[in-house]
Design a protein around this motif. Structure first.
Motif, PDB file in Angstrom:
ATOM      1  N   SER A   1      -8.454   4.042   3.847  1.00 20.06           N
ATOM      2  CA  SER A   1      -8.446   5.499   4.043  1.00 20.06           C
ATOM      3  C   SER A   1      -9.159   5.927   5.321  1.00 20.06           C
ATOM      4  O   SER A   1      -8.811   6.959   5.925  1.00 20.06           O
ATOM      5  CB  SER A   1      -9.066   6.196   2.834  1.00 20.06           C
TER       6      SER A   1
ATOM      7  N   GLN B   1      -5.039   7.072  -0.049  1.00 22.05           N
ATOM      8  CA  GLN B   1      -5.608   7.004  -1.395  1.00 22.05           C
ATOM      9  C   GLN B   1      -6.183   5.624  -1.703  1.00 22.05           C
ATOM     10  O   GLN B   1      -6.574   5.373  -2.847  1.00 22.05           O
ATOM     11  CB  GLN B   1      -4.520   7.344  -2.430  1.00 22.05           C
ATOM     12  N   ASP B   2      -6.258   4.761  -0.701  1.00 17.68           N
ATOM     13  CA  ASP B   2      -6.746   3.385  -0.891  1.00 17.68           C
ATOM     14  C   ASP B   2      -8.083   3.246  -0.167  1.00 17.68           C
ATOM     15  O   ASP B   2      -8.147   3.441   1.065  1.00 17.68           O
ATOM     16  CB  ASP B   2      -5.722   2.385  -0.348  1.00 17.68           C
ATOM     17  N   ASP B   3      -9.144   2.931  -0.903  1.00 18.34           N
ATOM     18  CA  ASP B   3     -10.483   2.858  -0.312  1.00 18.34           C
ATOM     19  C   ASP B   3     -10.577   1.853   0.827  1.00 18.34           C
ATOM     20  O   ASP B   3     -11.414   2.001   1.724  1.00 18.34           O
ATOM     21  CB  ASP B   3     -11.503   2.491  -1.397  1.00 18.34           C
ATOM     22  N   ARG B   4      -9.737   0.819   0.819  1.00 21.81           N
ATOM     23  CA  ARG B   4      -9.785  -0.201   1.880  1.00 21.81           C
ATOM     24  C   ARG B   4      -9.281   0.337   3.214  1.00 21.81           C
ATOM     25  O   ARG B   4      -9.656  -0.173   4.284  1.00 21.81           O
ATOM     26  CB  ARG B   4      -8.947  -1.412   1.477  1.00 21.81           C
TER      27      ARG B   4
ATOM     28  N   ILE C   1       0.883  -1.169   0.000  1.00 23.82           N
ATOM     29  CA  ILE C   1       0.000   0.000   0.000  1.00 23.82           C
ATOM     30  C   ILE C   1       0.919   1.216   0.000  1.00 23.82           C
ATOM     31  O   ILE C   1       1.521   1.552   1.026  1.00 23.82           O
ATOM     32  CB  ILE C   1      -0.921   0.032   1.236  1.00 23.82           C
TER      33      ILE C   1
END
Length: 374
Positions: free
Chosen positions: A86, A81-84, A76
């Motif tokens: 954030s 910036q990662d929906d999982r 990551i």
């Protein structure tokens, strides 16, 4: 979860073998933290950690719980910036994770149980070369897990080979207590009835760990197979059988091997370089059964001699391993004083543990066998 439980690592203390890996990972990648993480049913436990991370974290917040669902490295580069991740509390608050890279670690059966991971509080890119370095470090961590799991399983097997309840022998009692220095022991004790007589043994293979533990099983099997011979003849047969194995490992075995005739109280015994058995009378007089005979496996053609003593009513025969002598500063007088108290003990295991936890605690395996005539 069963695979993780079989390793015995969950909630265990920090160990240098793992700490060395996380220190190296943190330095190599220049990140804020590195850890060996184990994923339990409802939480993440850090077996080793460098950096400001909590040892226990809810599984729902753990990045590593995602890593164990894949056979591949999870990277990551920017958690915001990662929906999982954030909205993950570990991203929004301490330790402010922005970058994460984790490599799965396996337990018995090949099931993923945790990770070697690195994190940082700033976004980072992660090259294929860096990924390979993380995988190499994870392979070292994996070997640490495998070794510890093998030792735990070996210890279970070794414990299963120790004698269970003492045989029914009216007028007598036999008991033993053993405390390995590590998972596996180079000491062993054994007893069994053969043609109405009690055969019993205490032996000590030089060294600690897997090699000596394997040899203890071999010695025990050899002595059981020679139960119809005089104690000295049994030692001779076992020594000749083991000679090449002991030579290759540069090891030897001290042993006290004996047979009791319950009707008369006569104990016929042979001592292979052990020299620590003590005869304690009902009046508390104590005599050490010293020996000039060599240990097993020193050289071919060695002979041992059978001696005898009589256990009268109230007498005891006490056989400690040399780890007990180490607890007592290698002082034979201190050993005799300590052993004199054991015949009156109602809990040998507690008394032995008290010795084992004394300020001069032994780094060797510690075992005591006691035969009493009531």
């Amino acid at each position: 979860m069963k695979s993780l439980a079989e390793t015995g690592l969950l909630d265990s203390p920090a160990e240098e073998g793992f700490d060395r890996i996380t220190r190296l990972a943190q330095k190599l990648f220049g990140v804020s933290a590195a850890s060996v993480a184990l994923i339990a049913q409802d939480r993440q436990f850090l077996k080793s950690v460098v950096g400001d991370l909590n040892v226990n974290t809810p599984r729902a917040e753990s990045f590593c719980s995602h890593t164990i669902l894949t056979p591949n490295t999870l990277v990551i580069e920017d958690a915001q910036q990662d929906d999982r991740f954030s909205n993950n509390p570990l991203v929004l608050g301490q330790p402010n994770i922005r970058f994460y890279a984790g490599e799965p670690l396996q337990g018995p059966g090949g099931h993923n149980i945790g990770t070697l991971c690195i994190i940082d509080d700033v976004p980072r890119t992660f090259s294929e070369e860096q990924k390979q370095v993380l995988q190499d470090l994870a392979a070292i961590a994996q070997r640490e897990i495998n070794v510890r799991t093998d030792l735990k399983n070996g210890a279970k097997i070794q414990q299963a080979h120790l004698p269970g309840n003492s045989p029914s022998l009216p007028g007598y009692s036999i008991s033993a207590c053993s405390r390995p220095a590590g998972d596996l022991s180079g000491d062993f004790h054994d007893w069994h009835l053969h043609n109405g007589r009690l055969r019993f043994t205490l032996a000590d293979v030089m060294g600690k760990g897997t090699g000596p533990a394997i040899l203890t099983a071999t010695v025990r099997a050899g002595l059981r197979a020679t139960a119809d011979r005089e104690p000295s003849e049994a030692l001779t047969a076992v020594s000749e059988e083991l000679l090449s194995n002991l030579a290759r490992t540069e090891s030897f075995v001290t042993a006290f091997h004996a047979e009791l005739d319950p009707a008369t109280g006569i104990v016929r015994y042979a001592d292979a370089g052990h020299g620590l058995a003590h005869h304690v009378t009902a009046g508390s007089a104590i005599t050490r059964l010293s020996t000039l005979n060599a240990p097993l496996g020193i050289m071919p053609g060695m002979q041992w001699h059978t001696h005898s003593l009589t256990l009268n009513h109230g007498d005891s025969l006490i056989i400690p391993s040399d780890g007990v002598l180490e607890l007592l500063n290698e002082d034979l007088k201190e050993l005799a004083t300590a052993l004199q108290l054991l015949p009156a003990s109602t809990d040998v295991a507690t008394d032995l543990n008290r010795l084992a936890l004394s300020p001069g605690a032994s780094t060797d395996d510690v075992t005591v066998l006691i035969l009493r005539r009531n």
